[in-house]
Design an enzyme around this catalytic site. Structure first.
Site, short mmCIF file in Angstrom:
data_model
loop_
_atom_site.label_atom_id
_atom_site.label_comp_id
_atom_site.label_asym_id
_atom_site.label_seq_id
_atom_site.Cartn_x
_atom_site.Cartn_y
_atom_site.Cartn_z
N GLU A 1 -75.09 -31.01 40.88
CA GLU A 1 -75.35 -32.36 41.41
C GLU A 1 -75.71 -32.41 42.89
O GLU A 1 -75.88 -33.50 43.44
CB GLU A 1 -74.17 -33.31 41.10
CG GLU A 1 -73.95 -33.48 39.60
CD GLU A 1 -72.89 -34.50 39.23
OE1 GLU A 1 -72.05 -34.84 40.08
OE2 GLU A 1 -72.89 -34.96 38.07
C1 BMA Z 1 -69.78 -34.76 37.21
C2 BMA Z 1 -69.20 -33.39 37.16
C3 BMA Z 1 -67.87 -33.35 37.80
C4 BMA Z 1 -67.07 -34.57 37.46
C5 BMA Z 1 -67.65 -35.31 36.32
C6 BMA Z 1 -66.91 -36.56 35.98
O1 BMA Z 1 -69.98 -35.16 38.50
O2 BMA Z 1 -70.09 -32.49 37.67
O3 BMA Z 1 -68.00 -33.23 39.17
O4 BMA Z 1 -65.79 -34.23 37.24
O5 BMA Z 1 -68.97 -35.64 36.58
O6 BMA Z 1 -67.03 -37.55 36.97
#
Ligand code: BMA
Length: 866
Positions: free
Chosen positions: A453
């Site tokens: 991300e």
């Molecule tokens: C995304 C994942 C994690 C997180 C999940 C739930 O951002 O990559 O970082 O735990 O969503 O929010």
């Protein structure tokens, strides 16, 4: 030439090294002084073993342990070395993992420092080691203090903060990011020798990493390039002998080389090889590679062996040809994103993997196997090792190799902007090199991925995230994803594909989370825009994250949450849901369908059940939809397989390793052969679904044909329409029957699509309910039950007299150890289902039919029906 390996001693102690001003250390810890310690291990588990801290996984204990991460700690032991060992040319102290800011002293002299939990360390102790007893001391400085100092030195950068950690700079240190707290994990900033260590002493030469890289693999031949690292003392030129045995143990190829520099490369060829395949695509034969380092022929050679899978892997990102297949033609053109193993396209079904314990040294090979078996039983073929955790132990990848579970491996950079300045850049590069070299021998590992991300955030998140990319005043990590990692892979592992981010679109000019290109994370369904039906508004090429929360299995919840705190919005329940608004959001999601649950004051067990059902329905719809989008879409990896402690999260398996209801739902929606009812294509009003279609997915190597039926029913079971059809689905393809507008329905009606067996009986069925639970006049079911012993368990056979939706047998309400197969089914009047129960406790039929045990949505949808 000789080589001696010496294990680290079993007896260690740990003690406080220093306590910063203002930090309150509990009296009992101050009084305890140096306590015995376990290596591998960490300070939290050592304190726990001595009863000096409460279990942070239970009740509201976690914050009571936060002081630990503010202090510095010292581990000590006595290393007893003999004369032969210390007389070798080289004497080295090796650690597979030090967490994290370690200064290593031998006999009072500093022999090394380490600032990265994720790399193997090798320290020269030749000049300091002595015969007999040696004092070994490892001091771990506070990670909290260090990240603050690094923020000050380099300038803080955006990062995501979670739970009890507002926004800690996990991007300033090379330590498992989720240790600082995550939206499913507690803040347990620990330290310690978390992986094994040893002493190695050698003369002449030492055999290092062996990297078998598959250069070609097809039915005709395979070529395996074997690269070997050799550490040399000047002047020595040892010989390397490589042999490859086929899976039956017969030698099939041999090659030798002189190791005159630090790396040797040899090519082995196998004719008509047995190829390694992902689970359900073929077998997983593995060849045994033996490498021997020979010096003068007088001493025993150093040897290494590893199991190799011969297969090719490609990530196919080709521009779409016109016309694009329905149902996504309207989206315009983009680029494919799919994996091809041995030339065969694979639809990836799976989930994201996080560290299975906040203290990862507790994860044994046996626990890895159990977890991966659970994923396999849920019909998954891929796990994504997420970038906020760790590079797992070999045991994890070994078992994936053995079973054909594909692994997508992130580099460990997650949810933050990472400085590209020193000292961080060098640490990240060294770590990438070390782990690529360590892990590239595993055939299951099919994709390296740059980050989690971190590119997406700079397009869509808060102002500081967007500004860092647009203004270009600070580095934020793009150089790792687009240049440094590809360069390292080019050099060390050019044998498998790399992708810069999850999500990423293939070019910075296309939005990183686009539908048309690359992979996607779909979070606005859970986090924002209403109910789970909104998955139908997304058209990913590959969904590598999307998720929906649900509570842990009941016995796990009871272990962690004392009875007096079992209210949905209690402070302790909040502590065990690390997403700030998570508990409320779960209620909001229930409220999308049912009346009377908004405040959290409804019956706790009812709420638990409905929250679990919402999670099942959400992921069922999402995954079935993404399968319906195949071949436009080639993967559905939901967030997340597992948990690291007892928590309400997006996982399918909870922190005690128990399957949640979602795991049971997954077994169905990831099945190779599956019938579903889904929208026929993109429609403006997805929630009302528009025209529907029956889909048959055949993720199987053989064609599938037969007869099916569609029914339109009233909720009381009366048939309003029916139609039989014949189907024929080629291997690894899907088939679709679009339904005419007359098949649309209103609340209180449903569609059923069935696969019929040779005798015309229902072999599988799918449902589409019109309207929401609150608008559906479900009848109160009278269930006919029959309990019978079977093998070493019991079978509860349940026959419905009406439409019964989302039926589950919560046998762990009566026997904590009870495990049930066959959860989460919907029955039509007259249909029967079987729940298979494993338990060591005696169970009576009437205890299993109590309303809290044999549950469905029928009686809960409207709180008026009771
Ligand atoms: C995304 C994942 C994690 C997180 C999940 C739930 O951002 O990559 O970082 O735990 O969503 O929010």
């Amino acid at each position: 030439m000789s080589f001696i390996q010496h294990e680290l001693p079993a007896r260690w102690t740990v003690e406080l090294a220093s306590v910063p001003d203002g930090v309150d250390v509990p009296e009992q810890v101050l009084n305890a002084g140096a306590i015995s310690a376990t290596v591998p291990g960490c300070v939290h588990t050592d304190l726990l073993d001595h009863g000096l801290i409460p279990d942070p996984y239970v009740a509201d204990h976690e914050p009571l342990t936060h002081w630990i991460g503010r202090c510095d700690w010292r581990y000590r032991t006595t290393l007893t070395l003999d004369a032969a060992l210390i007389s070798e040319d080289r004497v080295e102290l090796i650690f597979d993992g030090l967490d994290t800011l370690a200064t290593i002293k031998l006999n009072g002299r500093v022999v090394g420092e380490s600032k990265n939990m994720h790399v193997r360390q090798r320290f020269d102790i030749k000049a300091v080691a002595r015969e007999g007893d040696n004092d070994l001391e490892i001091r771990f400085d506070s990670a909290r203090a260090y990240i603050d100092a690094m923020d000050a030195e380099l300038g803080p950068r955006p990062k995501v903060g979670h739970g009890s950690n507002a926004a800690m700079s996990h991007n300033m240190i090379r330590k498992m990011a989720c240790n600082f707290g995550w939206d499913w994990g507690p803040q347990l900033i620990t330290c310690g020798v978390w992986r094994p260590g040893r002493v190695e002493a050698w003369s002449g030469a030492r055999l290092g990493d062996v990297r078998p890289l598959v250069r070609r693999a097809d039915t005709e031949a395979a070529e395996l390039e074997v690269r070997v690292d050799v550490d040399l003392v000047e002047g020595s030129a040892p010989r390397l002998d490589c042999t490859l045995e086929d899976p039956a143990g017969t030698p099939v190829a041999k090659v030798s080389a002189l190791a005159t520099t630090g790396e040797a490369s040899m090519l082995l060829r196998v004719d008509q090889p047995q190829l390694w395949w992902p689970v359900d695509y073929g077998q997983q034969p593995r060849y045994r590679l033996r490498v021997a380092l020979n010096h003068d022929g007088t001493t025993r050679p150093q040897t290494a062996t590893c199991l190799v899978g011969l297969r090719t892997v490609e990530l196919c990102t080709d521009a779409d040809d016109k016309p694009i297949q329905q149902p996504v033609a309207e989206l315009g053109q983009g680029e494919s994103f799919y994996l091809q193993i041995n030339g065969q396209r694979v639809f990836c079904k799976g989930a994201n993997w996080i560290p299975d314990d906040c203290f990862p040294h507790r994860v044994t090979p046996q626990r890895y196997r159990q977890r991966i078996d659970q994923a396999l039983e849920a019909n998954m073929n891929m796990l994504r090792v997420w970038g906020g955790g760790i590079y797992e132990d070999h045991a994890f990848y070994d078992y994936c190799d053995e079973r054909g579970m594909l692994v997508w491996q992130d580099f460990l950079l997650a949810c933050a902007c990472y400085p590209e300045e020193e000292p961080i850049a060098a640490l990240i590069e060294e770590e990438a090199e070390d782990n690529v070299s360590r892990l590239c021998r595993h055939p299951s590992l099919v994709l390296w991925n740059g980050c989690n991300e971190n590119i997406w955030g700079t397009f869509d998140w808060t102002e500081d995230w967007i500004a860092i990319r647009e203004r270009g005043e600070q580095t934020w990590g793009l150089g790792y994803y687009l240049e440094r990692f590809p360069r390292i892979l080019e050099r060390i592992d050019p044998s498998r594909p790399y992708w810069p981010g999850s999500p990423y679109s293939g070019a910075m000019s296309v939005h990183p989370n686009a539908n048309t290109h690359g992979n996607r994370h779909i979070w606005d369904v859970w986090n924002g825009h209403g109910d789970y039906r909104n998955y139908l508004g997304h058209y990913p090429r590959f969904a590598s994250e999307f998720g929906f929360q649900g509570p842990p299995a009941w016995p796990t919840l009871c272990r962690a949450i004392p009875e007096e705190h079992r209210a949905w919005l209690s402070p302790v329940m909040h502590m065990h849901n690390k997403q700030r608004l998570g508990q409320q959001r779960a209620l909001d999601r229930i409220a999308d369908d049912c009346d009377g649950y908004e405040t959290g004051e409804a019956d706790f067990e009812d709420t638990w059940f409905l929250a679990s059902v919402q999670q099942c329905r959400a992921l069922t719809l999402g995954c079935e939809w993404f399968r319906a989008l195949s071949p436009w879409c080639s993967g559905a990896l939901y967030w997340q397989l597992n948990d690291c402690w007892p928590v309400t999260s997006w996982s399918a398996i909870d922190g005690d390793g128990r399957p949640k209801l979602l795991w049971h739902a997954t077994r169905r929606f990831f099945r190779d052969r599956l019938i579903t009812l889904m929208p026929a294509g993109i429609t403006p009003a997805q929630t009302d679904a528009g025209p529907l279609a029956v889909y048959l997915h055949n993720d199987h190597g053989e064609a599938w044909s037969g007869r099916g039926r569609v029914l339109k029913l009233r909720i009381d079971g009366q048939t309003l329409a029916d139609r039989d059809f014949d189907f024929a689905v080629a291997a690894r393809e899907s088939w679709k029957l679009e339904l005419e507008p007359s098949w649309a329905g209103k609340p209180g009606e449903l569609l059923v699509a069935q696969v019929l067996d040779d005798r015309g009986e229902v072999a599988d069925q799918a449902f589409w309910f019109f309207g929401r639970d609150r608008d559906i006049p479900y009848e109160r079911p009278t269930l006919k039950v029959d309990l019978e012993p079977m093998n070493d368990g019991l079978v509860l056979q349940v026959t419905a007299n009406t439409v019964v939706r989302d039926l589950c047998l919560l046998a762990d309400r009566v026997a904590e150890d009870a495990e049930v197969q066959g959860q989460f089914v919907t029955l039509l009047p007259g249909q029967t289902t079987r729940f298979v129960i494993q338990t060591n406790s005696p169970l009576a039929a009437d205890s299993l039919t109590a309303p809290r045990v044999l549950r469905s949505v029928n009686t809960l949808a409207r709180r008026l029906i009771k």
